[in-house]
Design an enzyme around this catalytic site. Structure first.
Site, PDB file in Angstrom:
ATOM      1  N   LYS A   1      25.660  58.259  37.954  1.00  0.00           N
ATOM      2  CA  LYS A   1      26.069  57.220  37.207  1.00  0.00           C
ATOM      3  C   LYS A   1      24.947  56.518  36.107  1.00  0.00           C
ATOM      4  CE  LYS A   1      26.596  52.110  38.396  1.00  0.00           C
ATOM      5  NZ  LYS A   1      26.757  50.985  39.296  1.00  0.00           N
TER       6      LYS A   1
ATOM      7  N   ASP B   1      24.343  46.512  33.615  1.00  0.00           N
ATOM      8  CA  ASP B   1      25.273  46.242  34.207  1.00  0.00           C
ATOM      9  C   ASP B   1      25.345  44.501  34.425  1.00  0.00           C
ATOM     10  OD1 ASP B   1      27.588  45.746  35.447  1.00  0.00           O
ATOM     11  OD2 ASP B   1      26.897  46.302  37.442  1.00  0.00           O
TER      12      ASP B   1
ATOM     13  N   LYS C   1      27.780  38.612  37.084  1.00  0.00           N
ATOM     14  CA  LYS C   1      26.823  38.745  38.167  1.00  0.00           C
ATOM     15  C   LYS C   1      25.765  37.225  38.005  1.00  0.00           C
ATOM     16  CE  LYS C   1      25.833  43.796  38.450  1.00  0.00           C
ATOM     17  NZ  LYS C   1      26.325  43.808  39.817  1.00  0.00           N
TER      18      LYS C   1
ATOM     19  N   ASP D   1      20.687  50.417  36.775  1.00  0.00           N
ATOM     20  CA  ASP D   1      21.919  50.971  37.258  1.00  0.00           C
ATOM     21  C   ASP D   1      22.230  52.213  36.688  1.00  0.00           C
ATOM     22  OD1 ASP D   1      23.972  50.201  39.060  1.00  0.00           O
ATOM     23  OD2 ASP D   1      25.167  49.284  37.651  1.00  0.00           O
TER      24      ASP D   1
ATOM     25  N   ASP E   1      32.958  44.076  38.311  1.00  0.00           N
ATOM     26  CA  ASP E   1      31.583  44.383  38.507  1.00  0.00           C
ATOM     27  C   ASP E   1      31.629  45.726  39.580  1.00  0.00           C
ATOM     28  OD1 ASP E   1      28.889  44.073  38.528  1.00  0.00           O
ATOM     29  OD2 ASP E   1      28.719  42.857  40.200  1.00  0.00           O
TER      30      ASP E   1
ATOM     31  N   GLU F   1      32.189  48.550  38.575  1.00  0.00           N
ATOM     32  CA  GLU F   1      32.598  49.309  37.506  1.00  0.00           C
ATOM     33  C   GLU F   1      32.051  50.705  37.484  1.00  0.00           C
ATOM     34  OE1 GLU F   1      28.478  49.329  37.242  1.00  0.00           O
ATOM     35  OE2 GLU F   1      29.833  47.781  37.769  1.00  0.00           O
TER      36      GLU F   1
ATOM     37  N   ARG G   1      32.195  52.814  39.916  1.00  0.00           N
ATOM     38  CA  ARG G   1      33.320  53.833  40.409  1.00  0.00           C
ATOM     39  C   ARG G   1      34.123  54.041  39.385  1.00  0.00           C
ATOM     40  NH1 ARG G   1      34.429  49.431  45.113  1.00  0.00           N
ATOM     41  NH2 ARG G   1      32.031  49.141  44.528  1.00  0.00           N
TER      42      ARG G   1
END
Length: 492
Positions: free
Chosen positions: A260, A265, A272, A283, A342, A344, A346
């Site tokens: 990933k 993010d 967030k 991230d 959030d 995201e 996956r």
């Protein structure tokens, strides 16, 4: 740049330099090589042991003054109770290198008695890890305040073929770790999807690999609606980065490493909280691990086929961003209801895992800073491991143990799938708070039916908010070592 590591067959008592580090376990004694050094130092080691000023506890450091006949300074580094000697030596070497960095010695020698190939490798990795730093964006201190970086590190060991092999592989692994940590440490406005793509291309050019980069238009043509919905809110071009290493037999199925690569993010519309949002530059640590592993594998010239796949973008709120309640069509053809923007990572990985089918992989290992729920479950000590294949779970946990990156298996039972059932689509991207790490893995599993697959949730282990003694606050390099050891394990 981390220290350059070499071998030297001299005894510890005969090495002359700025700093000599000696690694010892708990309840240390004056064994033969230490006795010779103790004599040169006028008995100071023996007195420290006799008075119990130094007891050899884990990460314990005791500094002694040297002499003109030997090293100028001597550091005793405690390893505590040693169950895994290679792992203990790797940690001790990192601690020693960090002390050398603080002192500004410029050079160090490391002594730990008789060493095998794997132990030399572990020490090399530790010395490189401890001497790594990221100062690209800091103004250089004045000459008076400046300390010498650690440029030279010597392992005191006989220069046998095994030791030379261990040094070479240790340098390769250390280079992979350093690359991964540098990428993770870079701010999101510098380490962009474009920068990760260029890094992948540079690795491919250095080591005779093949790099393929897909941008927004190419992914639209592929039908990657899950990945692209995350990138809707950002003007930056998302990137699907593929690097193929063909070190094995032609036609042999490759090991696929998937990462990933969210370069920042914000959470998107499901934004967030502001506190610690700056840490969301991390991230992309799964992607950094893939690139670091490919760098190490290329340097070691491992006789195996490997393909690295990275999904990289940023997750931003805007007038064009995906909204909760939207439904998108994935590359595999499944429809996904967006519950939380959030969740995201996956969504990105779903299409990357689907795309991986074209390489007919022998196995796919993905790593992602995927869920805060995994941090709640396992803290910052163990990586979450998810698969329905018990043999594969054992294989990846063993690889992580060899790399000093422990993992722990969490359940991936069919009963959990009910939590991601959608009223309007095939599945939804969030099952809520209960079993959050498990339902995230269950979501990924939906896109991996074509091959053996295992998922690593590194949200708690890829970076640290506190100093770890062997490593400073910041990126740890996880999952680079696990990836490397898993691939090496497939050679036998």
């Amino acid at each position: 740049m981390p220290a350059r590591v070499t071998l030297d067959g001299r005894a510890a008592a005969k090495w002359k330099g700025s700093l000599l580090a000696v690694a010892v376990g708990e309840k240390p004694s004056l064994e033969e090589t230490l006795a010779e050094l103790d004599t040169v130092l006028g008995g100071s080691i023996g007195r420290a042991l006799e008075s119990r000023d130094f007891r050899g506890g884990k990460d314990e450091v005791f500094q002694l003054s040297g002499t003109s006949e030997a090293a100028r300074r001597v550091l005793l580094i405690g390893m505590g109770k040693v169950a895994d000697r290679s792992g203990s030596l790797r940690r001790a070497a990192a601690v020693a290198a960090r002390q050398a960095m603080k002192l500004g010695t410029g050079d160090i020698a490391f002594h730990a008695g008789t060493l095998g190939e794997r132990e030399v490798e572990a020490i090399t990795v530790g010395l490189i890890a401890g001497s790594w730093e990221y100062k690209d964006l800091k103004t250089a201190p004045t000459e008076e305040e400046r300390r010498r970086p650690l440029e030279s590190a010597v392992i005191l060991a006989a220069e046998s073929d095994g030791a030379k092999n261990g040094l070479q592989s240790g340098e390769a692994i250390g280079a992979g770790h350093s690359l991964a940590r540098t990428l993770a440490m870079m701010p999101g406005n510098l380490c962009t999807p474009e920068f990760l793509a260029k890094t992948g291309e540079e690795i491919a050019a250095r080591h005779g690999m093949k790099a393929t980069i897909l941008g927004r238009k190419e992914m639209e043509a592929e039908g990657m609606g899950s990945f692209l919905c995350v990138a809707q809110g950002t003007p930056q071009d998302p990137k699907l980065i593929v690097v193929e290493y063909s070190g094995g037999q032609a036609g042999a199925k490759p090991v696929a490493l998937v990462g990933k690569g969210l370069c920042f993010d914000s959470g998107g519309i499901s934004i967030k909280p502001a506190q610690s949002m700056e840490d969301m530059k991390y991230d992309m640590c799964g992607a950094a691990g893939v690139l670091g592993a490919l760098e190490a594998i290329g340097r070691m010239k491992l006789p195996i086929n490997v393909v690295g796949l990275i999904g990289s973008t940023t997750n931003m709120p805007s007038g064009t961003a995906v909204n909760p309640g939207d439904v998108v069509k994935s590359h595999l053809g499944k429809y996904i209801e967006i519950i939380n923007t959030d969740a995201e990572g996956r969504l990105v990985l779903a299409d990357v895992l689907s795309y991986a089918r074209r390489f007919d992989p022998a196995v796919v290992v993905d790593a992602a800073t995927l869920t805060g729920a995994c941090v709640v479950a396992l803290g910052h000590t163990a990586t979450g491991v998810f698969s329905s294949d018990e043999a594969l779970i054992s294989e990846i946990i063993a690889a992580g143990k060899r790399a000093g990156e422990p993992g722990w298996s969490l359940p991936l039972w069919d009963e959990y799938r009910d939590l991601i059932k959608s009223d309007v689509a095939d599945i939804k991207n969030s099952g809520g708070r209960p079993a959050g790490a498990v339902t995230a893995a269950m979501f990924l599993k939906e896109f991996t039916e074509a091959y053996p697959w295992i998922h690593l949730d590194v949200a708690g282990t890829a970076y640290s908010e506190a100093d770890l003694v062997a490593l400073p606050k910041g990126p740890t390099g996880v999952p680079t070592g696990t990836f490397i050891e898993f691939v090496r394990g497939r050679l036998s």
